[in-house]
Write a protein that holds these residues in place. Sequence first.
Motif, PDB file in Angstrom:
ATOM      1  N   MET A  50       0.845  -1.210   0.000  1.00  0.00           N
ATOM      2  CA  MET A  50       0.000   0.000   0.000  1.00  0.00           C
ATOM      3  C   MET A  50       0.867   1.240   0.000  1.00  0.00           C
ATOM      4  O   MET A  50       0.451   2.299   0.383  1.00  0.00           O
ATOM      5  CB  MET A  50      -0.877   0.028   1.246  1.00  0.00           C
ATOM      6  CG  MET A  50      -2.325   0.140   0.961  1.00  0.00           C
ATOM      7  SD  MET A  50      -2.907  -1.289   0.119  1.00  0.00           S
ATOM      8  CE  MET A  50      -2.781  -2.526   1.368  1.00  0.00           C
ATOM      9  N   CYS A  51       2.082   1.063  -0.416  1.00  0.00           N
ATOM     10  CA  CYS A  51       2.985   2.199  -0.329  1.00  0.00           C
ATOM     11  C   CYS A  51       2.857   3.117  -1.537  1.00  0.00           C
ATOM     12  O   CYS A  51       3.004   4.314  -1.419  1.00  0.00           O
ATOM     13  CB  CYS A  51       4.416   1.729  -0.141  1.00  0.00           C
ATOM     14  SG  CYS A  51       4.716   1.212   1.560  1.00  0.00           S
ATOM     15  N   MET A  69       0.044   3.128  -3.621  1.00  0.00           N
ATOM     16  CA  MET A  69      -1.392   3.409  -3.778  1.00  0.00           C
ATOM     17  C   MET A  69      -1.791   3.546  -5.245  1.00  0.00           C
ATOM     18  O   MET A  69      -2.806   4.160  -5.561  1.00  0.00           O
ATOM     19  CB  MET A  69      -1.806   4.662  -3.004  1.00  0.00           C
ATOM     20  CG  MET A  69      -1.453   4.651  -1.545  1.00  0.00           C
ATOM     21  SD  MET A  69      -2.240   3.300  -0.651  1.00  0.00           S
ATOM     22  CE  MET A  69      -3.945   3.833  -0.704  1.00  0.00           C
ATOM     23  N   VAL A 107      -3.446   1.987  -8.089  1.00  0.00           N
ATOM     24  CA  VAL A 107      -4.318   0.851  -8.374  1.00  0.00           C
ATOM     25  C   VAL A 107      -5.530   1.330  -9.170  1.00  0.00           C
ATOM     26  O   VAL A 107      -6.057   2.413  -8.913  1.00  0.00           O
ATOM     27  CB  VAL A 107      -4.757   0.145  -7.073  1.00  0.00           C
ATOM     28  CG1 VAL A 107      -5.502   1.083  -6.153  1.00  0.00           C
ATOM     29  CG2 VAL A 107      -5.583  -1.103  -7.370  1.00  0.00           C
ATOM     30  N   ASP A 110       2.655  -1.987  -7.079  1.00  0.00           N
ATOM     31  CA  ASP A 110       2.903  -1.861  -5.635  1.00  0.00           C
ATOM     32  C   ASP A 110       3.764  -3.040  -5.199  1.00  0.00           C
ATOM     33  O   ASP A 110       4.242  -3.817  -6.033  1.00  0.00           O
ATOM     34  CB  ASP A 110       1.562  -1.829  -4.890  1.00  0.00           C
ATOM     35  CG  ASP A 110       1.623  -0.971  -3.634  1.00  0.00           C
ATOM     36  OD1 ASP A 110       2.679  -0.954  -2.973  1.00  0.00           O
ATOM     37  OD2 ASP A 110       0.617  -0.319  -3.309  1.00  0.00           O
ATOM     38  N   HIS A 111       3.936  -3.184  -3.884  1.00  0.00           N
ATOM     39  CA  HIS A 111       4.730  -4.309  -3.385  1.00  0.00           C
ATOM     40  C   HIS A 111       4.061  -5.626  -3.768  1.00  0.00           C
ATOM     41  O   HIS A 111       2.884  -5.820  -3.484  1.00  0.00           O
ATOM     42  CB  HIS A 111       4.848  -4.248  -1.865  1.00  0.00           C
ATOM     43  CG  HIS A 111       5.460  -2.995  -1.343  1.00  0.00           C
ATOM     44  ND1 HIS A 111       6.567  -2.419  -1.918  1.00  0.00           N
ATOM     45  CD2 HIS A 111       5.131  -2.192  -0.314  1.00  0.00           C
ATOM     46  CE1 HIS A 111       6.891  -1.330  -1.244  1.00  0.00           C
ATOM     47  NE2 HIS A 111       6.028  -1.159  -0.278  1.00  0.00           N
TER      48      HIS A 111
END
Lengths: 92, 252
Positions: free
Chosen positions: A1-2, A4, A6, A32-33
């Motif tokens: 969620m680093c 964001m 999406v 994202d991760h």
Amino acid sequence: MCTMIVNQVAVEGYGKGAGGWFDVRQANVAYDHPFHAPLEHALTIDFVNEALGPSARVAVELTPAAARELVNTILTVLERAEVGGFLEESHG
Amino acid sequence: MQPTNVYQGMFAETIPLRGANSDIINAYFARPLGPGPFPGVVLIHHMPGWDDWYFEATRKFAAHGYAALAPNLYARAGHGMPDDVAAKVRAAGGVPDDQAVGDVEGALHFLQSLQYVNGKVGVFGTCSGGRHAYLAACRVKGFAACADLWGGGVVMSAADLTPNRPVAPIDYTANLSCPLLGLFGEEDHSPTPAQVAQHEAALKQHGKQYEFHMYAGAGHGFFYHDRPMYRQAQAVDGWQKVFAFFEQHLRS
């Protein structure tokens, strides 16, 4: 969620997850991760059906280069199908 | 680490926990056996979810003599394997900051209610959990120490603000109510060293007690021994700094 980053898109299709085939109703595309790929960030695509719970998910985690190649390949294949007269558009 | 002739034991289980809006979520709780008193620590999991690494970290704190509680911030998304649940939360743009802070506050109150906790509770988080830890330390009264490990998104531009994350955590810095430990990697993209420097400037401006450590040769998530970003020497040193910090502020 680093990051964001999406996007969600409604899709019509079918996917095979851990519990077998299910109706796919949404694709979530993020950068994202990843959970598995050995990268700090990855282009991830989750094909899901939220009505069936979190486990109704088919996941892929791609490098940016692989993701671009995939997009191009999908378009190329669809174009060949269209030229060949095979394309069946959605029944809606 | 204890001498080899010292008794060691712990108890660990999942429990129900009252979180934000009085919702019942679940949490993983580990504590040393014995009457205490023990300091408490709330662990806030990272973006990949309420997963094995966080269960291990919770037991690690218990082994070091802390009553450790890791709330499942993604409990409202439903249940399944941690990565499936986390993917659902990721697609929704993360959990709302207010909800995360409320869940962490619930975990704080749970630990404070235990007769074998010494009344001092710290908060620890990595990745998005580091950001949530900082938010909680600024917005909730009662924490005695905060460890933010590579929390991305403490510094946010106006364009980054969303309904779930409407205020940049750095803007709450004036309200930070406990000492802060920050561990970061020079090669991290979120937070970047420039963002860490901006955060540090805000802490100085408001006269806050903090210590930041920026590790060379490390990027994001360098404690994660199950991921290629693991950096052995930096992780060993970082864990020592985490426990030295909490020993100083929670047990003295």
